[in-house]
Design an enzyme around this catalytic site. Sequence first.
Site, PDB file in Angstrom:
ATOM      1  N   GLY A  12       0.829  -1.206   0.000  1.00  0.00           N
ATOM      2  CA  GLY A  12       0.000   0.000   0.000  1.00  0.00           C
ATOM      3  C   GLY A  12       0.865   1.258   0.000  1.00  0.00           C
ATOM      4  O   GLY A  12       0.404   2.334   0.366  1.00  0.00           O
ATOM      5  N   GLY A  13       2.106   1.108  -0.432  1.00  0.00           N
ATOM      6  CA  GLY A  13       3.076   2.212  -0.385  1.00  0.00           C
ATOM      7  C   GLY A  13       2.796   3.339  -1.364  1.00  0.00           C
ATOM      8  O   GLY A  13       3.463   4.369  -1.319  1.00  0.00           O
ATOM      9  N   SER A  14       1.797   3.146  -2.253  1.00  0.00           N
ATOM     10  CA  SER A  14       1.390   4.254  -3.132  1.00  0.00           C
ATOM     11  C   SER A  14       0.310   5.102  -2.477  1.00  0.00           C
ATOM     12  O   SER A  14      -0.122   6.106  -3.040  1.00  0.00           O
ATOM     13  CB  SER A  14       0.846   3.713  -4.467  1.00  0.00           C
ATOM     14  OG  SER A  14       1.812   2.944  -5.118  1.00  0.00           O
ATOM     15  N   PHE A  16      -1.746   7.111   0.879  1.00  0.00           N
ATOM     16  CA  PHE A  16      -1.522   8.286   1.735  1.00  0.00           C
ATOM     17  C   PHE A  16      -0.528   7.970   2.870  1.00  0.00           C
ATOM     18  O   PHE A  16       0.575   8.525   2.937  1.00  0.00           O
ATOM     19  CB  PHE A  16      -2.896   8.702   2.264  1.00  0.00           C
ATOM     20  CG  PHE A  16      -2.941   9.777   3.299  1.00  0.00           C
ATOM     21  CD1 PHE A  16      -2.128  10.897   3.230  1.00  0.00           C
ATOM     22  CD2 PHE A  16      -3.867   9.687   4.345  1.00  0.00           C
ATOM     23  CE1 PHE A  16      -2.211  11.905   4.187  1.00  0.00           C
ATOM     24  CE2 PHE A  16      -3.957  10.677   5.294  1.00  0.00           C
ATOM     25  CZ  PHE A  16      -3.125  11.781   5.226  1.00  0.00           C
ATOM     26  N   ALA A  73      -2.206  -1.587   3.173  1.00  0.00           N
ATOM     27  CA  ALA A  73      -3.199  -1.622   2.089  1.00  0.00           C
ATOM     28  C   ALA A  73      -4.601  -1.919   2.590  1.00  0.00           C
ATOM     29  O   ALA A  73      -4.795  -2.733   3.491  1.00  0.00           O
ATOM     30  CB  ALA A  73      -2.806  -2.671   1.051  1.00  0.00           C
ATOM     31  N   SER A  74      -5.573  -1.251   2.008  1.00  0.00           N
ATOM     32  CA  SER A  74      -6.989  -1.513   2.277  1.00  0.00           C
ATOM     33  C   SER A  74      -7.800  -0.729   1.261  1.00  0.00           C
ATOM     34  O   SER A  74      -7.374   0.344   0.833  1.00  0.00           O
ATOM     35  CB  SER A  74      -7.357  -1.033   3.684  1.00  0.00           C
ATOM     36  OG  SER A  74      -8.770  -1.024   3.859  1.00  0.00           O
ATOM     37  N   LYS A 144     -11.328  -5.082   9.026  1.00  0.00           N
ATOM     38  CA  LYS A 144     -10.077  -4.635   9.643  1.00  0.00           C
ATOM     39  C   LYS A 144      -9.833  -5.392  10.951  1.00  0.00           C
ATOM     40  O   LYS A 144      -8.709  -5.745  11.285  1.00  0.00           O
ATOM     41  CB  LYS A 144     -10.112  -3.122   9.932  1.00  0.00           C
ATOM     42  CG  LYS A 144     -10.176  -2.220   8.728  1.00  0.00           C
ATOM     43  CD  LYS A 144      -8.945  -2.243   7.846  1.00  0.00           C
ATOM     44  CE  LYS A 144      -7.739  -1.597   8.466  1.00  0.00           C
ATOM     45  NZ  LYS A 144      -6.605  -1.526   7.487  1.00  0.00           N
ATOM     46  N   GLY A 169      -8.694   8.989  12.895  1.00  0.00           N
ATOM     47  CA  GLY A 169      -8.690   9.756  11.654  1.00  0.00           C
ATOM     48  C   GLY A 169      -7.297  10.304  11.365  1.00  0.00           C
ATOM     49  O   GLY A 169      -6.591  10.699  12.284  1.00  0.00           O
ATOM     50  N   ILE A 170      -6.928  10.303  10.094  1.00  0.00           N
ATOM     51  CA  ILE A 170      -5.581  10.752   9.730  1.00  0.00           C
ATOM     52  C   ILE A 170      -5.691  11.945   8.780  1.00  0.00           C
ATOM     53  O   ILE A 170      -6.466  11.897   7.820  1.00  0.00           O
ATOM     54  CB  ILE A 170      -4.787   9.611   9.053  1.00  0.00           C
ATOM     55  CG1 ILE A 170      -4.777   8.370   9.961  1.00  0.00           C
ATOM     56  CG2 ILE A 170      -3.359  10.053   8.756  1.00  0.00           C
ATOM     57  CD1 ILE A 170      -4.228   7.122   9.287  1.00  0.00           C
TER      58      ILE A 170
END
Length: 242
Positions: A12-14, A16, A73-74, A144, A169-170
């Site tokens: 999931g490195g692409s 946010f 990743a998700s 999750k 939340g981020i």
Amino acid sequence: MTSKKDVYFVIGGSGFVGRHIVEQLLRRGDNVSVFDIVQRYHDVPFYSGDISDQEQVSTALRRSGATCIIHTASPPAGLSDPALYWKVNVDGTKAVIAAAVQNNVRKLVFTSSAGVVFNGASLTNVDERLSPPERPMDAYNESKQKAEEAVIAANGKDGLLTVALRPAGIFGPGDRQVMAGLYKVYEDGKTHYQIGDNNNLFDWTYVENVAHAHLLAADKLDHSPPAPLFSTLEKTPLEAPP
Ligand code: NAD
């Protein structure tokens, strides 16, 4: 203290959070590659693949020489597609664990979510001992939670050390969900609606701090004993306030 030169593999490195993790690893001179279904950056080795395909994960892990996986990743929250959440978050995370073991990866850090323990009521001064509610909030949070459970169950088995983090939340640069959602509310002229009495609280964490927490968690896995999360939890369950 940094572990002795781990080779990092950010799933999931692409995304946010994943991108900020990659940048922080690069800043401290670490070797890092990315595994994702989408390529957005071109400065580190990239492996295109879907985590629900164990063979794809395993092949990429073998090629990268990874010793530490950071799995962020998700699919985004809020979709009405329970099957997708299950496929990627539950089956996909199990495939990541199996591929990690297959390739003698030592460490796995998983990005879970604070939503896994949210039951719709206020949660004040809670910590990781809080159990998930009997009825999850939605399919995203259920998936999750199941993924987190699989990650924790894999800890200490087959040479793998694991940890799961539960960010709330981020916000911050690169976010494509939160600000876009708020702006859509504004664009749709829905700003005159209010839920609650204007005293609702929600936890937000700056993305750089979330990314930093992942690096700290990865480093900390080298220092035994790893946190006995569920055994502690069973002995001293923390009650949510009424
Ligand atoms: P994001 O959508 O920006 O990044 C997720 C990345 O995962 C994307 O690049 C996407 O292409 C990739 N991905 C999705 N399905 C995949 C698959 N099947 N195989 C491989 N790659 C796949 O999301 P984010 O905001 O960076 O969230 C990262 C993690 O943090 C997620 O696990 C999310 O559940 C968790 N989280 C996010 C927030 C938040 O507010 N953003 C809050 C709590 C937890």
